[in-house]
Write a protein that holds these residues in place. Structure first.
Motif, PDB file in Angstrom:
ATOM      1  N   THR A  10      -8.777   4.560   5.660  1.00  0.00           N
ATOM      2  CA  THR A  10      -7.724   5.637   6.106  1.00  0.00           C
ATOM      3  C   THR A  10      -7.437   5.717   7.594  1.00  0.00           C
ATOM      4  OG1 THR A  10      -9.336   7.244   6.563  1.00  0.00           O
ATOM      5  CG2 THR A  10      -8.062   7.323   4.435  1.00  0.00           C
ATOM      6  N   THR A 155       3.110  -1.669  -0.074  1.00  0.00           N
ATOM      7  CA  THR A 155       1.965  -0.522  -0.154  1.00  0.00           C
ATOM      8  C   THR A 155       0.639  -1.172  -0.219  1.00  0.00           C
ATOM      9  OG1 THR A 155       1.924  -0.726  -2.556  1.00  0.00           O
ATOM     10  CG2 THR A 155       3.654   0.738  -1.636  1.00  0.00           C
ATOM     11  N   ASP A 172      -5.044   1.931   4.800  1.00  0.00           N
ATOM     12  CA  ASP A 172      -3.840   2.574   3.725  1.00  0.00           C
ATOM     13  C   ASP A 172      -3.015   3.518   4.699  1.00  0.00           C
ATOM     14  OD1 ASP A 172      -2.363   3.290   1.970  1.00  0.00           O
ATOM     15  OD2 ASP A 172      -3.800   3.928   0.465  1.00  0.00           O
ATOM     16  N   ASP A 173      -1.656   3.357   4.800  1.00  0.00           N
ATOM     17  CA  ASP A 173      -1.085   4.354   5.634  1.00  0.00           C
ATOM     18  C   ASP A 173       0.381   4.455   4.676  1.00  0.00           C
ATOM     19  OD1 ASP A 173      -0.526   6.571   6.981  1.00  0.00           O
ATOM     20  OD2 ASP A 173      -0.196   5.573   8.974  1.00  0.00           O
ATOM     21  N   GLY A 174       0.202   4.468   3.293  1.00  0.00           N
ATOM     22  CA  GLY A 174       1.599   4.689   2.403  1.00  0.00           C
ATOM     23  C   GLY A 174       2.466   3.572   2.684  1.00  0.00           C
ATOM     24  N   PRO A 175       3.669   3.640   1.984  1.00  0.00           N
ATOM     25  CA  PRO A 175       4.896   3.019   1.976  1.00  0.00           C
ATOM     26  C   PRO A 175       5.341   2.263   3.272  1.00  0.00           C
ATOM     27  CG  PRO A 175       5.616   4.788   1.131  1.00  0.00           C
ATOM     28  CD  PRO A 175       4.142   5.120   1.389  1.00  0.00           C
ATOM     29  N   ARG A 177       8.259   1.651   5.927  1.00  0.00           N
ATOM     30  CA  ARG A 177       9.657   1.974   6.124  1.00  0.00           C
ATOM     31  C   ARG A 177      10.807   1.121   6.103  1.00  0.00           C
ATOM     32  NH1 ARG A 177      12.315   2.284  10.803  1.00  0.00           N
ATOM     33  NH2 ARG A 177      10.608   1.843  11.970  1.00  0.00           N
TER      34      ARG A 177
END
Ligand code: TXA
Ligand code: MG
Length: 314
Positions: A10, A155, A172-175, A177
């Motif tokens: 994370t 992702t 992991d920091d999301g999709p 931009r």
């Protein structure tokens, strides 16, 4: 297919420190940028860089982009110029890579530059990428974190699905931009567009008050620009008005389709979801028909990626 999942980290202080420690130890770390997820290694460590090529199954004559925190760090590796300064002030941090002549004693692995006398430098805007660069305190070589020739990852799950245990860890920091790789501009000679990408060429031309040469676009000096690239497993058919039997339909603008890049016809939205839509449609196992996409602004890069996805496979 990969049966085991790699470690997901994370983007906390602790996760970033772990990721930086892995880079220092010569391991591969996938991390988010505003464009796509990158597969990072210490750009000064030849073995670590070699592991990138091995993990991606990428031809090793293909040079990699070096990620740094800011223009001051970039200047340590290259001969800077007024044009570089103009573009860096206008667009860094952001989705722009600059190709500049290498300095003597740059310290980068020659695998990163594929033995060329130039280097591609990029200052990413994503806070997690920046936190990692800051904690690692060195140059990070990072191509997109996908097997060579396949659809780019936007992702952490895409990275895991494509590379599995071949990557040490995934931050992991999301999709992402932007959703398209950086625009690459060659400054080793007259300013030229080497790869259309997440920063529209028109914006660069406005700042330079000059047209970018497009002669080298898609050629190597940019060897990554192999014609078949970003390829789903199934066939891709472009400029389709509707799906034929056995096809799934990727739409743009108001229309009936299986997935829509942007129902309102917004190219920025379309760019940000393009690779994710291709991943999803590819998972159906069907061939993919794609509606026409306008070519202005980000549409140039979207059409570039779609043409490569549709090109005959080697
Ligand atoms: O958005 C991006 O740029 C992503 C993220 C992770 O930052 N990175 C990325 O890197 O797309 P990569 O390795 O897939 O793109 C490298 C491409 C090469 O294929 C080549 O076209 C160009 O950058 N390149 C790198 N060094 C070059 C050089 N010295 N001269 C010309 N082109 C170069
Ligand atoms: Mg790539």
């Amino acid at each position: 297919m990969n049966t085991t999942e790699p470690t997901f980290l994370t983007p906390t202080t602790d996760g970033i420190a772990q990721a930086a420690g892995l880079l220092r130890a010569g391991a591969l770390v996938a991390f988010p940028t505003e464009t796509v997820y990158g597969l990072g290694a210490d750009a000064r460590n030849g073995r670590a860089v070699a592991a990138i090529f091995e993990a991606k199954g990428r031809p090793s004559f293909n040079p990699l982009i070096v990620h740094v925190l800011d223009a001051t760090h970039a200047r340590r590796f290259c001969h800077w110029s007024d044009t570089a300064e103009k573009l860096a002030s206008a667009f860094w941090p952001g989705p722009l890579s600059l190709v500049l002549p290498l300095t003597e004693g740059h310290g980068l692995s020659s695998l990163v530059t594929a033995g060329l006398s130039t280097v591609a430098l990029r200052v990413p805007a994503h806070p997690t990428a920046r936190a990692l660069l800051s904690a690692f305190d060195g140059p990070v070589a990072a191509p997109s974190a996908n097997p060579s020739g396949k659809i780019s990852p936007t992702t952490a799950q895409h990275v895991s699905d494509g590379l599995g245990m071949r990557v040490g860890a995934i931050l992991d920091d999301g999709p992402c931009r932007v959703g398209l790789e950086s625009t690459i501009v060659g400054l080793d000679g007259p300013a030229s567009l080497l790869r259309p990408g997440g920063l529209p060429a028109e914006e660069i031309e406005r700042v330079l008050a000059q047209t970018l040469s497009r002669e080298t676009e898609g050629k190597i000096s940019a060897p990554g620009q192999l014609m078949s690239h970003y390829a789903p497993n199934g066939r891709v058919r472009l400029n389709a008005q509707r799906a034929h039997d056995g096809e799934v339909f990727l739409g743009f603008g108001e229309m009936t389709c299986d997935l829509n890049l942007s129902p309102s016809g917004d190219l920025t939205e379309a760019a940000s979801v393009l690779f994710d839509c291709l991943h999803q449609l590819d998972a159906t196992g069907s061939a993919i028909a794609v509606a026409p996409i306008p070519r202005q602004g980000l549409g140039a890069a979207i059409n570039d990626r779609l043409q490569r996805a549709a090109a005959p496979r080697p």
